[in-house]
Design a protein around this motif. Structure first.
Motif, PDB file in Angstrom:
ATOM      1  N   GLU A  23       0.838  -1.239  -0.087  1.00 47.24           N
ATOM      2  CA  GLU A  23      -0.036   0.195  -0.199  1.00 47.24           C
ATOM      3  C   GLU A  23       0.762   1.387  -0.022  1.00 47.24           C
ATOM      4  N   LEU A  24       1.764   1.269   0.710  1.00 52.63           N
ATOM      5  CA  LEU A  24       3.041   2.348   0.904  1.00 52.63           C
ATOM      6  C   LEU A  24       3.574   2.503  -0.739  1.00 52.63           C
ATOM      7  N   VAL A  25       3.816   1.520  -1.251  1.00 54.16           N
ATOM      8  CA  VAL A  25       4.220   1.614  -2.586  1.00 54.16           C
ATOM      9  C   VAL A  25       3.439   2.269  -3.544  1.00 54.16           C
ATOM     10  N   GLU A  26       2.097   1.713  -3.616  1.00 50.40           N
ATOM     11  CA  GLU A  26       1.189   2.275  -4.322  1.00 50.40           C
ATOM     12  C   GLU A  26       0.998   3.790  -4.035  1.00 50.40           C
ATOM     13  N   LYS A  27       0.765   4.260  -2.770  1.00 52.20           N
ATOM     14  CA  LYS A  27       0.651   5.624  -2.357  1.00 52.20           C
ATOM     15  C   LYS A  27       1.607   6.559  -2.606  1.00 52.20           C
ATOM     16  N   THR A  28       2.818   5.824  -2.609  1.00 48.88           N
ATOM     17  CA  THR A  28       3.965   6.813  -2.905  1.00 48.88           C
ATOM     18  C   THR A  28       4.425   6.729  -4.303  1.00 48.88           C
ATOM     19  N   GLY A  29       3.954   5.708  -5.125  1.00 48.71           N
ATOM     20  CA  GLY A  29       4.920   5.496  -6.545  1.00 48.71           C
ATOM     21  C   GLY A  29       6.362   5.157  -6.561  1.00 48.71           C
ATOM     22  N   ILE A  30       6.793   4.873  -5.375  1.00 52.11           N
ATOM     23  CA  ILE A  30       7.976   4.383  -5.168  1.00 52.11           C
ATOM     24  C   ILE A  30       8.499   2.691  -5.672  1.00 52.11           C
ATOM     25  N   ASP A  31       9.229   2.684  -6.400  1.00 50.82           N
ATOM     26  CA  ASP A  31       9.315   1.291  -6.822  1.00 50.82           C
ATOM     27  C   ASP A  31       9.368   0.232  -5.918  1.00 50.82           C
ATOM     28  N   LYS A  32       8.657  -0.956  -5.975  1.00 50.54           N
ATOM     29  CA  LYS A  32       8.672  -2.063  -5.025  1.00 50.54           C
ATOM     30  C   LYS A  32       9.943  -2.315  -4.478  1.00 50.54           C
ATOM     31  N   GLY A  33      10.794  -2.793  -5.381  1.00 48.45           N
ATOM     32  CA  GLY A  33      12.117  -3.130  -5.088  1.00 48.45           C
ATOM     33  C   GLY A  33      13.001  -2.029  -4.166  1.00 48.45           C
ATOM     34  N   GLN A  34      13.024  -0.571  -4.426  1.00 45.77           N
ATOM     35  CA  GLN A  34      13.570   0.353  -3.751  1.00 45.77           C
ATOM     36  C   GLN A  34      12.697   0.388  -2.396  1.00 45.77           C
ATOM     37  N   MET A  35      11.473   0.182  -2.257  1.00 47.47           N
ATOM     38  CA  MET A  35      10.785  -0.052  -0.989  1.00 47.47           C
ATOM     39  C   MET A  35      11.546  -1.063  -0.206  1.00 47.47           C
ATOM     40  N   SER A  36      11.499  -2.149  -0.777  1.00 44.49           N
ATOM     41  CA  SER A  36      12.044  -3.387  -0.151  1.00 44.49           C
ATOM     42  C   SER A  36      13.597  -3.097   0.509  1.00 44.49           C
ATOM     43  N   SER A  37      14.254  -2.199  -0.303  1.00 44.24           N
ATOM     44  CA  SER A  37      15.505  -2.048   0.082  1.00 44.24           C
ATOM     45  C   SER A  37      15.684  -1.188   1.379  1.00 44.24           C
ATOM     46  N   TYR A  38      14.722  -0.110   1.362  1.00 44.19           N
ATOM     47  CA  TYR A  38      14.587   0.654   2.284  1.00 44.19           C
ATOM     48  C   TYR A  38      14.326   0.071   3.639  1.00 44.19           C
ATOM     49  N   ILE A  39      13.314  -0.856   3.547  1.00 41.34           N
ATOM     50  CA  ILE A  39      12.819  -1.588   4.771  1.00 41.34           C
ATOM     51  C   ILE A  39      13.824  -2.651   5.154  1.00 41.34           C
ATOM     52  N   SER A  40      14.439  -3.044   4.221  1.00 40.66           N
ATOM     53  CA  SER A  40      15.597  -4.049   4.815  1.00 40.66           C
ATOM     54  C   SER A  40      16.951  -3.529   5.212  1.00 40.66           C
ATOM     55  N   GLY A  41      16.969  -2.202   4.919  1.00 40.23           N
ATOM     56  CA  GLY A  41      18.042  -1.353   5.616  1.00 40.23           C
ATOM     57  C   GLY A  41      19.174  -1.498   4.605  1.00 40.23           C
ATOM     58  N   LYS A  42      19.186  -2.183   3.538  1.00 42.25           N
ATOM     59  CA  LYS A  42      19.978  -2.249   2.493  1.00 42.25           C
ATOM     60  C   LYS A  42      20.555  -0.789   1.846  1.00 42.25           C
ATOM     61  N   TYR A  43      19.576  -0.110   1.569  1.00 41.81           N
ATOM     62  CA  TYR A  43      19.736   1.474   1.044  1.00 41.81           C
ATOM     63  C   TYR A  43      18.840   2.357   2.060  1.00 41.81           C
ATOM     64  N   LYS A  44      19.144   3.671   1.902  1.00 34.49           N
ATOM     65  CA  LYS A  44      18.567   4.612   2.829  1.00 34.49           C
ATOM     66  C   LYS A  44      17.943   5.395   1.709  1.00 34.49           C
ATOM     67  N   PRO A  45      16.725   5.884   1.833  1.00 30.21           N
ATOM     68  CA  PRO A  45      16.102   6.533   0.861  1.00 30.21           C
ATOM     69  C   PRO A  45      16.530   8.070   0.601  1.00 30.21           C
ATOM     70  N   LYS A  46      16.582   8.491  -0.609  1.00 31.62           N
ATOM     71  CA  LYS A  46      16.716   9.883  -0.803  1.00 31.62           C
ATOM     72  C   LYS A  46      15.580  10.635  -0.277  1.00 31.62           C
ATOM     73  N   GLN A  47      16.068  12.084  -0.101  1.00 30.91           N
ATOM     74  CA  GLN A  47      15.030  13.039   0.329  1.00 30.91           C
ATOM     75  C   GLN A  47      13.669  13.053  -0.233  1.00 30.91           C
ATOM     76  N   LYS A  48      13.746  12.925  -1.440  1.00 31.52           N
ATOM     77  CA  LYS A  48      12.675  12.934  -2.262  1.00 31.52           C
ATOM     78  C   LYS A  48      11.348  11.836  -1.736  1.00 31.52           C
ATOM     79  N   ASN A  49      12.213  10.720  -1.727  1.00 34.89           N
ATOM     80  CA  ASN A  49      11.244   9.199  -1.393  1.00 34.89           C
ATOM     81  C   ASN A  49      10.917   9.412   0.119  1.00 34.89           C
ATOM     82  N   LEU A  50      11.811   9.966   0.867  1.00 36.03           N
ATOM     83  CA  LEU A  50      11.590  10.054   2.268  1.00 36.03           C
ATOM     84  C   LEU A  50      10.542  11.158   2.461  1.00 36.03           C
ATOM     85  N   HIS A  51      10.461  12.064   1.871  1.00 35.90           N
ATOM     86  CA  HIS A  51       9.388  13.058   2.061  1.00 35.90           C
ATOM     87  C   HIS A  51       7.953  12.480   1.561  1.00 35.90           C
TER      88      HIS A  51
END
Length: 155
Positions: A23-51
């Protein structure tokens, strides 16, 4: 002072808001793979996606980044996108700068050219509240339409 990791805060916000990652992926438009990377801690979101995530989750961006601030302390998600930037500029000003900026914004709100609505509440001492006398124009040639408008005003 940083207290938590962004990945933990995203998970916590999802749980509190009773929202799924999809649902977060759908509402933000952030790529599913990117979101998984953020939630797993592999990558930190850039400011735009954080916002985007903070806005959808209705949490403060600083809180989402892991800082020790109230979760819902200063949410700009429901406001216009320029507001956080304006606040950021404002917070860099000294007291004189803040007073000047506030006065300039107040003055802008008094000019219909800069406001969203045409009828705004003006200050009580504004010139437009002073009575004007209506009289027939005799000092210049006017069109028939203007003459009728004048007559309507005089009635």
């Amino acid at each position: 002072m940083k207290k938590s990791e962004t990945k933990d805060r995203i998970k916590e916000a999802l749980e509190i808001r009773n929202m799924k990652q999809s649902e977060l992926v759908e509402k933000t438009g952030i790529d599913k793979g990117q979101m998984s990377s953020y939630i797993s801690g592999k990558y930190k979101p850039k400011q735009k996606n954080l916002h985007l995530m903070a806005r959808v989750l209705s949490v403060d961006e600083a809180w989402l980044m892991g800082y020790d601030v109230p979760m819902e302390g200063c949410i700009h998600g429901s406001l216009e996108p320029e507001i956080p930037k304006i606040i950021q500029y404002y917070e860099t000003l000294n007291n004189l700068g803040k007073e000047t900026a506030t006065e300039q914004v107040r003055l802008l709100t008094l000019d219909e050219k800069y406001t969203k609505v045409t009828s705004i509440v003006k200050e009580p001492d504004a010139d437009y509240l002073k009575p004007n006398a209506a009289h027939e124009r005799t000092d210049m040639e006017i069109k028939e339409e203007e003459r009728l408008d004048d007559e309507n005003m005089l009635d």
